[in-house]
Design an enzyme around this catalytic site. Structure first.
Site, short mmCIF file in Angstrom:
data_model
loop_
_atom_site.label_atom_id
_atom_site.label_comp_id
_atom_site.label_asym_id
_atom_site.label_seq_id
_atom_site.Cartn_x
_atom_site.Cartn_y
_atom_site.Cartn_z
N SER A 141 0.85 -1.19 0.00
CA SER A 141 0.00 0.00 0.00
C SER A 141 0.88 1.24 0.00
O SER A 141 1.99 1.23 0.56
CB SER A 141 -0.89 0.02 1.25
OG SER A 141 -1.53 1.28 1.39
N TYR A 155 -2.67 -0.36 10.27
CA TYR A 155 -2.69 -0.80 8.87
C TYR A 155 -1.35 -0.47 8.21
O TYR A 155 -0.76 -1.32 7.53
CB TYR A 155 -3.83 -0.13 8.12
CG TYR A 155 -3.86 -0.48 6.65
CD1 TYR A 155 -4.37 -1.70 6.22
CD2 TYR A 155 -3.35 0.40 5.69
CE1 TYR A 155 -4.39 -2.03 4.86
CE2 TYR A 155 -3.37 0.09 4.34
CZ TYR A 155 -3.89 -1.14 3.94
OH TYR A 155 -3.89 -1.46 2.60
#
Length: 246
Positions: A141, A155
């Site tokens: 990501s 995250y």
């Protein structure tokens, strides 16, 4: 002739969005493909049926992403059904937000189990079946390197962990010709983060190209790394984010 003819691939979390696009692209390049799904059995079988309609083998495998050992079982099922494994795409993941003081221990452990431990165990299982020149491609990501808003620490930590895993495995497996890379999507138009969604405009303003990417953009980069064209790229981070972190 596709660039992946004769290859067998496993794409975790392949029933929709980026995972489904990756599965379709690998099949279009000639690979037989297994995908995993957690709840969307119908959607997963639809993707598999589309791939089989092109003449490639495809199978959908149920896997509970909250069970970190599910990746190991998926690898075993792929080898049994496709006859081997050459390409592992660790795509399955969860995106949960919340400030660290607001998250329970169970929340933190679930994020680690799905986004990190399952990837480690699937990779470990896949390596046992790999031949020379195999591939591991992790889906990270853009938040692994920059976190633009509160509530994403856990995250971001899990996706940063994939960077270290990628670089370490690249060293471990280099002598076999197996490459290990991580692809970092930026804002990508999927059902999880639609380009017309409530939070899209703020993300769009951070993108150098001015627009969201598509799942096919990610799939194209994965297919490149999986092919012989990517044979001399390993331990790398490939940002497919429209310049969001430029």
């Amino acid at each position: 002739m596709g660039k992946l003819n004769g290859k067998r691939a496993l794409v975790t979390g392949g029933s929709r969005g980026i995972g489904a696009a990756i599965a379709r692209r690998l099949a279009a390049e000639g690979a037989d493909v297994a995908i995993t799904y957690q709840r969307s059995a119908e959607a997963a079988e639809k993707v598999a049926a589309e791939i089989r309609a092109t003449g490639r083998k495809a199978v959908a495998i149920a896997a509970d992403s909250a069970d970190s050992r599910s990746g190991e079982a998926a690898v075993a099922a792929t080898v049994a059904k496709l006859g081997g494994l050459d390409i592992l795409v660790n795509n399955a993941g969860i995106f949960e937000t919340g400030k660290i003081e607001e998250l329970s221990l169970a929340d933190i452990e679930r994020n680690l189990a799905v986004n990190v431990t399952a990837v480690v165990l699937a990779s470990r299982a896949a390596i046992l079946h790999f031949g020379p020149g195999s591939r591991i491609i992790n889906i990270g990501s853009c938040l692994a390197s920059q976190v633009p808003a509160p509530g994403m620490a856990i995250y971001a930590m899990t996706k940063s962990a994939l960077v270290g895993l990628t670089k370490g495995l690249a060293r471990d497996l280099g002598a076999t010709g197996t490459t290990v890379n991580v692809v970092h999507p930026g804002p990508t138009d999927t059902d999880m983060n639609p380009a017309a969604g409530d939070h899209a405009e703020g993300q769009r303003q951070r993108i150098a190209l001015g627009h969201y990417g598509t799942a096919d953009d990610i799939a194209a980069s994965v297919a490149f790394l999986a092919s012989e064209d990517g044979r001399h790229i390993t331990g790398a981070e490939l940002a497919v984010d429209g310049g969001v972190n430029a």
